[in-house]
Scaffold this active site. Structure first.
Site, PDB file in Angstrom:
ATOM      1  N   ILE A 277       0.633  -1.132   0.144  1.00  0.00           N
ATOM      2  CA  ILE A 277       0.086  -0.025  -0.089  1.00  0.00           C
ATOM      3  C   ILE A 277       0.661   1.217   0.072  1.00  0.00           C
ATOM      4  O   ILE A 277       0.264   2.488  -0.058  1.00  0.00           O
ATOM      5  CB  ILE A 277      -1.058   0.116   1.153  1.00  0.00           C
TER       6      ILE A 277
ATOM      7  N   GLY B 254      10.938   2.642   4.583  1.00  0.00           N
ATOM      8  CA  GLY B 254      10.859   1.214   3.799  1.00  0.00           C
ATOM      9  C   GLY B 254       9.365   1.003   3.385  1.00  0.00           C
ATOM     10  O   GLY B 254       8.547   2.028   3.477  1.00  0.00           O
TER      11      GLY B 254
ATOM     12  N   LYS C  71       4.832  -2.235   8.495  1.00  0.00           N
ATOM     13  CA  LYS C  71       6.130  -1.348   7.852  1.00  0.00           C
ATOM     14  C   LYS C  71       7.635  -2.111   7.950  1.00  0.00           C
ATOM     15  O   LYS C  71       7.829  -2.582   9.240  1.00  0.00           O
ATOM     16  CB  LYS C  71       6.195  -0.049   8.652  1.00  0.00           C
TER      17      LYS C  71
ATOM     18  N   ASP D 227       8.400  16.061  10.698  1.00  0.00           N
ATOM     19  CA  ASP D 227       7.885  15.939   9.215  1.00  0.00           C
ATOM     20  C   ASP D 227       6.348  16.040   9.175  1.00  0.00           C
ATOM     21  O   ASP D 227       5.901  15.230   8.698  1.00  0.00           O
ATOM     22  CB  ASP D 227       8.441  14.502   8.834  1.00  0.00           C
TER      23      ASP D 227
END
Length: 824
Positions: free
Chosen positions: A87, A93, A112, A205
């Protein structure tokens, strides 16, 4: 390749990335100096980097491709989880949709996994760091860590809450969210970030792609891969003050992040400011397209972003951004961390104050600040220009001084001074005549004004210009006291005198037009009010093409007129222009803007935009509360209308309390007047709407008493209140007592308010039905229904009582076939 050689390759790779793409090959050749192995390794990393340019820009749950071909991972097992499909990719990663199928329970997760081709020690450590951070966080708006471990092949993984939703900006656009709804959604994000900060975690972020919103409207903060732990008791690598490989999104990164400087919670405040800017406008504060990193850093460090309300690239235009929201967002986006909000809580707190109509702490950048910034960037140019500027200013000062002396010598200035002295002397004589020695200690302002009107004709018989000014002053005062008939007489005479002396394109004449227009508007003389206010605007624009206080006031008056006539699309642009013009001339805190905002809020409310209207009312009230006591009547007007809106929205207690505050101000400032009459009517309708007929009857009866003393028996609000009082009596079992009031209401409607006749007929018909006088009620109720059906749609809430009254009539009359016809 040895560890040392590999370290050299990594360092060289980072150095090459700092160069412009066109310079990289030449730079690499020079540095490698014939070392073909190192050159090939760096070239390989650059190729991978180029293939993944969109990697850092794309959220984990949106990207449909990953670096490597991961098709072989489908059905692969990681701990208790089996991969179903790819997805997306995250910061380090690939991310897969996986299902827990170990027999304990069934659950979908986002799995993940570190990309094997970059699974070096520092990347693995950063991955573990993300897992550690997520393990410390438990907040409804942060995607939860569910599990973690290492696969049989030695690959570390974490299982996170799977978020099925949209990026926050896409969600807001798809749902067509209004300004308030977007802000409330953003506040939930702030809550999540503030929680992370309290747990000593800086996200680093924050961007729309890392904020997903579920189908039920709950935002979820994702991707803590670049987050920084502030807790020194938890191990983390020494390079956390800088983002690895600059793996951040420049459009949302703070200046200190872009420069590689120390990172703190203030960096997240900046990024949240960019997110809010984009959420509310559809644009970003700066355009970085095609710019080098150096140019990006210079832009965010040295330039101030455009206010959200005036960004030409905005896809969403909303005048309500101007003012507090502009200042709040720009405060979050200050280039210096110390000048931003001290915390996310402070940022969110200012937003909440704005929504509540309270003053905010954010202020626009001052002239001194902007000047200092400019000088610091252009010190040499400024020093050279200063000598020229001083010379120019010296000559200009001398010229202005001479012009001022000349102006003082003009006859016109002397005449104006003499006129002012005459009026001041007249007013002083009137006030002296009102002293306790002359009129006793209970002298009223009205008595003083009445005396003034009688003396104006004799005192200024030979000077019509002074007479006009005195009449205007008296008329304005009558108006503020709510004495419309007296105000009309004085203002009409002032307008006639000024028109004869100066014509219509004159400031004094325009002022008289505006105040007379406002007065006849309050007397429901709409045609004359429209003519006066339109002419005042036209003449005002000739004299002041760039706007003036008079034009802004006239725009507000004409907008209010259209609100009362129900022509709302005509009203809104006039009122928005009035607000903008007043703010441009007088700043954000001024009575003109506050007054126009009340009318604008009424227009929004009548258009069904109740949330927008609430925001506008709160903004107006916040302005009024910062103005001097002389503007208290304006505050009371805003409170009264706002209270009515709150009642309409079902907030009865707050609404009635707000109206009570308005009533107290009106009575203190004006005594028993038209405004206190109106307030009683609003309270009557508020109680009636919640079926509290006892209190509705009490407030309505007081309104009628005041209206009779003020001779307002034929006013539309008076007649409407008679109808409400009669119905309240009917619904409290006193229909016979209510009948005379309802018949009087119907008679007055027929003689002066034809549009109100169907409502009056329906009310009287209901009263007669309750008295079982069905044959008398039937023609009234049928006439009411037919009259309303001509102007209202069948679904209109205003026609529903007409259906119900006919159904109740025939049901009580035992005519079920006819009753069935009106069943709804």
């Amino acid at each position: 390749m040895t560890d040392r050689n590999w370290q050299n390759v990594k360092e060289l790779f980072i150095a090459v990335l700092e160069k412009d793409p066109a310079e990289r090959t030449e730079f690499l050749k020079n540095v490698c100096n014939g070392d073909g192995i190192t050159y090939a390794e760096v070239e390989s990393l650059l190729a991978s980097h180029s293939a993944a340019e969109d990697f850092i820009e794309t959220p984990a749950f949106q990207v449909k491709e990953v670096f490597d071909d991961n098709s072989g991972r489908i059905h692969q097992r990681f701990g208790a989880y089996t991969i179903k499909q790819e997805i997306g990719v995250g910061g380090m990663g690939a991310v897969f949709l996986a299902r827990r199928d170990d027999g304990e329970f069934d659950q979908l997760v986002a799995l993940k996994i570190v990309r094997q081709s970059i699974a070096e020690s520092h990347v693995i450590e950063r991955f573990k760091n993300e897992r550690q951070i997520l393990a410390t966080l438990n907040h409804p708006n942060i995607a939860k860590l569910l599990d973690g471990g290492v696969s049989e092949t030695g690959e570390p993984f974490i299982a996170m809450e799977y978020v099925d939703g949209d990026i926050i900006t896409q969600f807001a656009d798809a749902k067509n969210l209004g300004l308030r709804a977007r802000i409330e959604l953003f506040l939930k994000v702030c809550s999540a970030v503030a929680y992370a900060h309290r747990n000593l975690v800086v996200h680093r972020d924050l961007k729309p792609n890392n904020i997903m919103v579920t189908n039920d409207g709950e935002p979820k903060l994702l991707d803590f891969g670049l987050a920084k732990l502030l807790d020194e008791s938890i191990p983390h690598d020494a390079d956390q003050t800088q983002t690895v490989f600059r793996a951040l999104t420049p459009a949302y990164a703070s200046p200190e992040q872009l420069r590689g400087g120390p990172i703190s919670t203030s960096s997240d405040v900046y990024s949240l400011g960019v997110v809010l800017y984009e959420l509310l406008t559809g644009a970003r504060p700066f355009d970085f397209e095609g710019k080098s990193l150096e140019r990006v850093i210079a832009t965010v460090s040295e330039s101030e972003p455009l206010p959200p309300s005036s960004n030409p690239n905005s896809k969403i235009r909303n005048p309500r951004l101007k003012g507090d929201l502009d200042n709040i967002i720009l405060t979050a986006l200050r280039s210096e961390p110390a000048r931003r909000y001290i915390s996310v809580e402070a940022f969110a707190g200012d937003i909440e104050k704005h929504l509540a109509g309270l003053p905010v702490s954010a202020r626009p950048n001052t002239f001194n600040y902007r000047t200092g910034k400019f000088i610091s960037r252009h010190s040499i140019v400024v020093a050279a220009a200063s000598f020229v500027l001083l010379a120019v200013l010296g000559g200009l000062a001398a010229t202005l001084w001479q012009a001022r002396i000349a102006a003082r010598e003009r006859d016109q200035a002397l005449q104006e001074q003499a006129r002012s002295e005459q009026i001041n002397g007249f007013l002083q004589s009137i006030l002296s005549a009102a002293s306790p020695d002359e009129k006793g200690k209970d002298a009223k302002v009205v008595d003083v004004l009445d005396d003034a009107v009688q003396k104006i004709d004799t005192q200024f018989a030979d000077d019509p210009s002074v007479k006009a000014q005195a009449l205007l002053t008296v008329g304005q005062t009558y108006n503020k006291l709510g004495l419309m008939d007296e105000a009309e007489g004085a203002l009409r005479r002032a307008l006639t005198l000024n028109s004869e002396l100066y014509g219509v394109d004159n400031k004094a004449t325009i002022t008289c037009m505006i105040y007379l227009g406002a007065t006849v508007l309050n007397q429901a003389k709409y045609d004359e009010a429209e003519q006066l206010l339109s002419q005042a605007i036209g003449s005002g624009r000739k004299l002041s093409p760039n706007g003036s206080k008079d034009i802004a006031l006239a725009l507000d008056g004409l907008g209010e007129l259209y609100v009362r006539k129900g022509e709302l699309e005509k009203a809104k642009p006039l009122l928005n222009e009035s607000v903008a013009m007043s703010e441009a001339l007088l700043g954000e805190i001024n009575a003109g803007s506050a007054l126009a905002l009340v009318s604008l809020a009424r227009a929004q409310a009548f258009s069904g935009e109740q949330d927008a209207a609430e925001d506008t009312y709160r903004r107006s009230i916040a302005i009024y509360r910062q103005l001097p006591p002389r503007d208290a009547v304006g505050l009371a007007t805003a409170l009264l209308n706002f209270g009515s809106l709150l009642v309409t929205k079902g907030s009865y207690d707050e609404g009635i309390s707000t109206m009570r505050e308005a009533e107290q101000i009106f009575f203190q400032k004006q005594g028993e007047s038209f405004t206190t009459f109106e307030t009683k009517i609003y309270l009557c309708k508020a109680f009636y709407s919640q079926q509290d007929y006892t209190n509705a009857l009490a407030e309505g009866s007081k309104a009628l008493e005041i209206g009779r003393r003020l001779k307002l028996e034929n006013a539309a609000d008076f007649v409407m209140t008679m109808r409400v009082v009669g119905l309240a009596l009917t619904r409290t079992g006193k229909a016979k007592e209510g009948e005379p009031t309802l018949r009087d209401s119907l008679d007055r409607s027929r003689s002066s308010q034809p549009s109100a006749v169907p409502y009056a007929e329906g009310a009287l018909g209901e009263c007669l039905t309750e008295q079982k006088r069905f044959a008398e009620a039937e023609p009234l109720l049928k006439s009411s229904f037919e009259g309303l059906s001509k102007t209202l749609s069948p679904d209109s809430p205003l026609i529903k009582p007409a259906w119900k009254r006919l159904f109740d009539l025939y049901t009580k009359w035992k005519k079920p076939d006819l009753a069935e016809k009106y069943a709804r």
